[in-house]
Design an enzyme around this catalytic site. Structure first.
Site, PDB file in Angstrom:
ATOM      1  N   LYS A   1       0.950  -1.097  -0.154  1.00  0.00           N
ATOM      2  CA  LYS A   1      -0.048  -0.070  -0.150  1.00  0.00           C
ATOM      3  C   LYS A   1       0.932   1.272  -0.109  1.00  0.00           C
ATOM      4  O   LYS A   1       1.913   1.467   0.575  1.00  0.00           O
ATOM      5  CB  LYS A   1      -0.929   0.155   1.146  1.00  0.00           C
ATOM      6  CG  LYS A   1      -2.061   1.138   1.141  1.00  0.00           C
ATOM      7  CD  LYS A   1      -2.517   1.390   2.687  1.00  0.00           C
ATOM      8  CE  LYS A   1      -1.571   2.165   3.271  1.00  0.00           C
ATOM      9  NZ  LYS A   1      -2.273   3.133   4.146  1.00  0.00           N
TER      10      LYS A   1
ATOM     11  N   LYS B   1      -7.123   8.659  -0.806  1.00  0.00           N
ATOM     12  CA  LYS B   1      -8.160   8.867  -0.613  1.00  0.00           C
ATOM     13  C   LYS B   1      -8.676  10.114  -1.039  1.00  0.00           C
ATOM     14  O   LYS B   1      -8.850  11.348  -0.559  1.00  0.00           O
ATOM     15  CB  LYS B   1      -8.105   9.118   1.249  1.00  0.00           C
ATOM     16  CG  LYS B   1      -7.701   7.841   1.837  1.00  0.00           C
ATOM     17  CD  LYS B   1      -7.789   8.180   3.323  1.00  0.00           C
ATOM     18  CE  LYS B   1      -7.250   6.943   4.240  1.00  0.00           C
ATOM     19  NZ  LYS B   1      -5.943   6.695   4.086  1.00  0.00           N
TER      20      LYS B   1
ATOM     21  N   THR C   1     -10.903   5.966  11.066  1.00  0.00           N
ATOM     22  CA  THR C   1     -11.006   5.331  12.216  1.00  0.00           C
ATOM     23  C   THR C   1     -10.494   6.475  13.407  1.00  0.00           C
ATOM     24  O   THR C   1     -10.343   6.160  14.765  1.00  0.00           O
ATOM     25  CB  THR C   1     -10.112   4.241  12.313  1.00  0.00           C
ATOM     26  OG1 THR C   1      -8.782   4.452  11.417  1.00  0.00           O
ATOM     27  CG2 THR C   1     -10.547   2.894  11.599  1.00  0.00           C
TER      28      THR C   1
ATOM     29  N   ASP D   1      -3.321   4.380  -1.862  1.00  0.00           N
ATOM     30  CA  ASP D   1      -4.449   4.906  -0.776  1.00  0.00           C
ATOM     31  C   ASP D   1      -4.170   6.370  -0.765  1.00  0.00           C
ATOM     32  O   ASP D   1      -3.431   7.088   0.139  1.00  0.00           O
ATOM     33  CB  ASP D   1      -3.662   4.314   0.462  1.00  0.00           C
ATOM     34  CG  ASP D   1      -4.743   4.679   1.674  1.00  0.00           C
ATOM     35  OD1 ASP D   1      -5.876   5.201   1.802  1.00  0.00           O
ATOM     36  OD2 ASP D   1      -4.025   4.462   3.097  1.00  0.00           O
TER      37      ASP D   1
ATOM     38  N   ARG E   1       3.529  -0.886  10.529  1.00  0.00           N
ATOM     39  CA  ARG E   1       4.660  -0.873  11.309  1.00  0.00           C
ATOM     40  C   ARG E   1       4.962  -2.217  12.147  1.00  0.00           C
ATOM     41  O   ARG E   1       6.074  -2.689  12.328  1.00  0.00           O
ATOM     42  CB  ARG E   1       4.311   0.118  12.856  1.00  0.00           C
ATOM     43  CG  ARG E   1       4.598   1.522  12.094  1.00  0.00           C
ATOM     44  CD  ARG E   1       3.842   2.550  13.088  1.00  0.00           C
ATOM     45  NE  ARG E   1       2.461   2.403  12.963  1.00  0.00           N
ATOM     46  CZ  ARG E   1       1.469   3.312  13.660  1.00  0.00           C
ATOM     47  NH1 ARG E   1       2.056   4.229  14.414  1.00  0.00           N
ATOM     48  NH2 ARG E   1       0.179   3.077  13.437  1.00  0.00           N
TER      49      ARG E   1
ATOM     50  N   ASP F   1     -12.906  15.196  -3.846  1.00  0.00           N
ATOM     51  CA  ASP F   1     -13.005  16.546  -4.241  1.00  0.00           C
ATOM     52  C   ASP F   1     -14.226  16.502  -5.369  1.00  0.00           C
ATOM     53  O   ASP F   1     -14.889  15.551  -5.106  1.00  0.00           O
ATOM     54  CB  ASP F   1     -11.607  16.614  -5.168  1.00  0.00           C
ATOM     55  CG  ASP F   1     -11.133  18.066  -5.520  1.00  0.00           C
ATOM     56  OD1 ASP F   1     -12.051  18.983  -5.833  1.00  0.00           O
ATOM     57  OD2 ASP F   1     -10.044  18.394  -5.422  1.00  0.00           O
TER      58      ASP F   1
HETATM   59  O1  C5P Z   1       1.449   0.902  10.880  1.00  0.00           O
HETATM   60  P1  C5P Z   1       0.038   0.435  10.740  1.00  0.00           P
HETATM   61  O2  C5P Z   1      -0.127  -1.071  10.532  1.00  0.00           O
HETATM   62  O3  C5P Z   1      -0.805   1.109  11.924  1.00  0.00           O
HETATM   63  O4  C5P Z   1      -0.293   1.206   9.372  1.00  0.00           O
HETATM   64  C1  C5P Z   1      -1.565   1.223   9.166  1.00  0.00           C
HETATM   65  C2  C5P Z   1      -2.055   1.749   7.588  1.00  0.00           C
HETATM   66  O5  C5P Z   1      -3.217   1.733   7.337  1.00  0.00           O
HETATM   67  C3  C5P Z   1      -1.291   2.957   7.716  1.00  0.00           C
HETATM   68  O6  C5P Z   1      -0.756   3.284   6.214  1.00  0.00           O
HETATM   69  C4  C5P Z   1      -2.576   4.061   7.715  1.00  0.00           C
HETATM   70  O7  C5P Z   1      -2.375   5.178   7.224  1.00  0.00           O
HETATM   71  C5  C5P Z   1      -3.333   3.050   7.017  1.00  0.00           C
HETATM   72  N1  C5P Z   1      -4.883   3.393   7.724  1.00  0.00           N
HETATM   73  C6  C5P Z   1      -5.279   3.120   8.949  1.00  0.00           C
HETATM   74  N2  C5P Z   1      -6.540   3.376   9.323  1.00  0.00           N
HETATM   75  C7  C5P Z   1      -7.551   3.615   8.450  1.00  0.00           C
HETATM   76  C8  C5P Z   1      -7.174   3.832   7.039  1.00  0.00           C
HETATM   77  C9  C5P Z   1      -5.875   3.454   6.727  1.00  0.00           C
HETATM   78  O8  C5P Z   1      -4.489   3.017   9.961  1.00  0.00           O
HETATM   79  N3  C5P Z   1      -8.637   3.966   8.590  1.00  0.00           N
END
Ligand code: C5P
Length: 244
Positions: A37, A66, A128, A64, A224, A69
């Site tokens: 992603k 998002k 979220t 991603d 992460r 517009d």
């Molecule tokens: O590091 P981690 O596993 O928390 O990364 C989650 C990824 O998913 C990040 O790139 C974050 O921007 C994305 N994301 C999220 N919550 C959302 C939509 C996307 O954590 N509602």
């Protein structure tokens, strides 16, 4: 996505600052993961070259960004994302039905024009980071988060989108309401304590890979727990094993 392999379902979030860092990570994950992603940080820093770097290594890319517009502008952005050869992209469902329809139509037309597969188009429902209080106070929405997520997902489907991004908490609700054909992508994945565990970081609504899959997710976005691990390939393998 019944029958999909664990590797098909895992999308590694390349949340890094530079193209060089992304390339290093992709090198370490070569042969382990098949999808990634690319979000606003890396795309803002490196642009289409980031997509190209992943695609030349044979990875499917979820872009991603998002988009949010007016319909004409979103349609143009979706056309360019489709031209890059991404397999999935997203727009904000709160941009309205006309905007989502424009996105779905632009993806189909661009895929035909550029002879590439049509990307899956997802709707982002409720971020979220928003809770019920913020929804009411900042956005003037009085329903619960869950009801608003479902409403936006239903509008997204009517407008011709393929699926949505949802927190682990809403997967079950969406799957029951929208059926098996609706694509559900979930972030907020953390490894089970039994498997070594991973910190929740800033994610509040988390689930283990196995639980997210059992709840009905099609794709899991993991950042992460993989990219900040001492051995990213080993961390990705552990998640794939949990999914198997
Ligand atoms: O590091 P981690 O596993 O928390 O990364 C989650 C990824 O998913 C990040 O790139 C974050 O921007 C994305 N994301 C999220 N919550 C959302 C939509 C996307 O954590 N509602």
């Amino acid at each position: 996505m019944p029958g999909a392999s664990p590797a098909d379902r895992l999308l590694v979030a390349l949340d890094v600052e530079t193209l060089a860092a992304a390339g290093g990570l992709l090198g370490r994950l070569q042969g382990v993961v098949t999808g990634c992603k690319i979000g606003t940080q890396l795309f803002t820093a490196a642009g289409p070259a980031a997509v190209e770097a992943a695609r030349t290594r044979g990875l499917r890319v979820f872009l991603d960004l998002k988009f949010h517009d007016i319909p004409n502008t979103v349609a143009g952005a979706v056309r360019e994302a489709t031209r890059l050869g991404v397999f999935m992209l997203n727009v904000h469902a709160s941009g309205g039905a006309a905007m989502m329809r424009a996105a779905a139509e632009a993806a189909a037309k661009a895929a035909a024009d550029f002879a590439v597969p049509r990307p899956l188009c997802l709707g982002v429902t409720v971020l979220t980071s928003l809770d019920r209080r913020a929804l009411q106070r900042d956005l003037g929405v009085s329903s619960t988060v869950e009801a608003h997520v479902l409403r936006l997902a239903e509008r997204a489907r009517e407008a011709g989108l393929d699926g949505c991004v949802a927190s682990p908490r809403e997967i079950g609700l969406l799957r029951r309401a929208l059926g098996d054909g609706w694509v559900i992508v979930t972030p907020g994945i953390r490894i089970s304590p039994a498997e070594g565990g991973s910190r929740p970081d800033d994610q509040v609504r988390v689930a283990t890979p196995r639980r997210a899959l059992a709840a009905g997710a099609d794709y899991l976005v993991v950042g992460r727990p993989i990219i900040a691990a001492p051995d990213p390939a080993a961390a990705a393998r552990a998640i794939l094993e949990e999914l198997a």
